[in-house]
Design a protein around this motif. Sequence first.
Motif, PDB file in Angstrom:
ATOM      1  N   GLN A 142       0.847  -1.154   0.115  1.00  0.00           N
ATOM      2  CA  GLN A 142       0.014  -0.006   0.068  1.00  0.00           C
ATOM      3  C   GLN A 142       0.915   1.339   0.058  1.00  0.00           C
ATOM      4  OE1 GLN A 142      -2.745  -0.725   3.213  1.00  0.00           O
ATOM      5  NE2 GLN A 142      -4.183  -1.493   1.838  1.00  0.00           N
ATOM      6  N   PHE A 187       1.924   1.381  -3.786  1.00  0.00           N
ATOM      7  CA  PHE A 187       1.039   1.454  -5.091  1.00  0.00           C
ATOM      8  C   PHE A 187      -0.163   2.348  -4.687  1.00  0.00           C
ATOM      9  CE2 PHE A 187       3.681  -2.219  -5.698  1.00  0.00           C
ATOM     10  CZ  PHE A 187       4.194  -1.883  -7.086  1.00  0.00           C
ATOM     11  N   ASP A 188      -0.550   2.451  -3.391  1.00  0.00           N
ATOM     12  CA  ASP A 188      -1.288   3.244  -3.061  1.00  0.00           C
ATOM     13  C   ASP A 188      -1.107   4.896  -2.839  1.00  0.00           C
ATOM     14  OD1 ASP A 188      -3.259   1.463  -3.373  1.00  0.00           O
ATOM     15  OD2 ASP A 188      -3.792   1.291  -1.243  1.00  0.00           O
ATOM     16  N   ARG A 217       2.201   6.036  -3.048  1.00  0.00           N
ATOM     17  CA  ARG A 217       3.146   6.035  -4.146  1.00  0.00           C
ATOM     18  C   ARG A 217       4.424   6.356  -3.695  1.00  0.00           C
ATOM     19  NH1 ARG A 217       1.635  10.480  -7.460  1.00  0.00           N
ATOM     20  NH2 ARG A 217      -0.303  11.000  -6.117  1.00  0.00           N
TER      21      ARG A 217
END
Lengths: 428, 342
Positions: free
Chosen positions: B303, B306-307, B309
């Motif tokens: 997370q 990718f959530d 960044r």
Amino acid sequence: MNKRFAFAVLVIVALIAMALPISAQGDVVELHITWYDDGTEGAVLRDLLDRFEAEHPNIKVVIDTVAYADLHTLLQAQVETGEAPDMARITFPARFLGNYLDLTPYVADPQYWLDNIPEAVLGSMQADAEDTGIYGYPTQFTVTGPFINVTLFEQAGVEIPADDATWEEWVAAATAVSEALSDSETTIYPVAIDRTGHRFWGPSLSRCATYINEDGTFTVDTPGFRSTAEMIIGWHNDGLMPADVWGGSAGNYVPAAPYFIGGQLVLYMSGSWQVGNFATNIGDLFDWKVIPNPSGDCGATGVPGGALTVAFADTEHPEEVGMVMDYLFSEDVIAEFYARTLFLPGHLGLIEKGVAYESNAEALNAFASMIPNLMPEAYALQYHPKGPDLNTAIRDRLSQVIAGEMTLDEAIERIQADMDALFAAASS
Amino acid sequence: MTMRRAEPRRKKRRMNELLERALFRPYAALMTLVEVVIDPIQRLIGQRRMGYFFVLPNLLVFGIFILFPMLLNFYYGFTAGNSILPQNREFVGTANLEALFNCTDFANPNTCQHDRFWRAVGNTSGFVVFQVGIMVIFALITALALNRDIRARGFFRGVFFYPVLLSPVVVALIWKWMLQPEGIFNGVLVSTGLERMDFLTDPTQARLWVIIVSVWAQMGFHTLILLAGLQSIPKELYEAAWMDGAGAWRSFRSVTLPLLMPTMVVVLVLSLIRAVQVFDQVYVLTTGGPGTATLYMVQYIFQTAFDRRDFGVAAAASLVLAVVLLFLTLFQLRLGRTSEIA
């Protein structure tokens, strides 16, 4: 010898046959559009593009459909390596600023585009205040707002509150419905709000929260933010809201739509994109309707949102991209797209004229009527480059408060710290 | 008569010829082709180094898909920014690791700069201790039961092993369906006049159910290993113990446990490594919630990258996880050597 000769002829014929399609395709320009699907919009787009391709046999548009969860990460990798698709449907325009193709020289009438794209949406794709480029168009416009289960109100004999009712009045009425209809086997929840900061923004702005400072940074701790956060935490503490929507997750958007579709929810705070979902999954099971956003001391606003179709500067065929974009944003085509997908129009001319929806026109027009009343700060938040980060921080920190991991004071402190760190990193 | 006898022989010969044409000749042609390629290489690098040539394809796959990403991750751990490309990232030295370890009080994650990291560390530690402990004990009990001469033993072995064949995502979805507020478990509770329970929305219960589900899903594999270990113990030892007057408990303590210990070590270390890496099942079951009650290390890394960044912090956290896994692997190797010597 004869056999060898026949074999050689066969090989030559096969090679020519293989080469033919390549040479025949030589004049066809293939464009790629990266897309994600929430419902039927991909199929509608394909249908519209098939018509375009029939009129322009030298252009072929391939739709590359990807999962929404991967969309922006995939595009970022492609943009950074100079391999961006020709076009894409996106929801966070700020993420690729400076990488879009200015369509001004490639569309037939740039003024038509400028006249029909809302200013805030146009600005969200422009790199800075001096940028006057046209980079894309709104594929759909969304507005956050609540739905009620009318049948439950009727069954409970509770009067539906007036259009200007406050959140407290709506929740009191919904609680009365829940108390009248719930029993040991069936729980009717009075209220639910999707697990996302984006849904939180509308009620908090209505209750006088302000987020954006003059220098573009955020201030989180305002009385409006606190009262809205306390209201939603209170819904959980009092068992008014299904616990698993905000309480059962740690990093995802969670819609409460299944509870509403299942007839277990009186008041559901979500948005216009649910209309198609409800039309399909509720059907005639019960009556539901869209209600105006509940009032606070500072007004009653939803938050805009939606998706944009943009063109990327990496394209090798800007003229053809311009033709496709011009076709897709032409009034007739985009009107058909909105009507068939049940999306709110993001085209100013069509907002004024209205869209002839194939179904659920009443609910969609109810949302469309909210658009003129949206607060300027709602637009500013939606299109702020750090808006998605604020959205995530509010969602995750309030979930931690609901789960008992921190106090609201600590959560507010954390959100502020997270945002300050982001702005500091961006400025450095 | 002679003609009749000669016919089958001729047919057999023809069949052999056909087989030779269909199988052996293509095989011989292929081998000749291989020789054409291999022979010059062997002459060039020598016969002793030919082993390297044969492992080269595997090494290439390992290098491209494992070693290179690992090195890239190591570099990312010392950089900052939102860019995915390494050349666009700013080198910040150990700043990410320092930020991860920036805590006033390690016992209270709220005092840490990256509080979610420390919550994930705490949750993962708790999960490892309880999940591995419970699973090894239950796997041992089950293996001991299945090693006895009981009725329908094959069926029960199949029943316990079956969950291992299921995808972790499927396992999580089945259990989620049963544990959700309107699920079958609450349906049973309500129909018997009891109150609904918050299986996945109460932090303590969610932690408990995550452990129960993963034990259910993985126990069969470890049971199978322990069963193989039990079956390798010679029966004569039990007979000798019985003749010496040892009861069941004494036989277990003095014969079974010592001889099963090498297998137990393998089971323990394998389950430890797997528990530290827990992700898919929990992600589907609770997505780490409620709050961060079941947020574990791998999900935190996923997370964060990718959530949020924040690739730098995610890479730094994965380096910390790599150190833990390296320690566990060395521990396994050491124990393996010790048991071999013993």
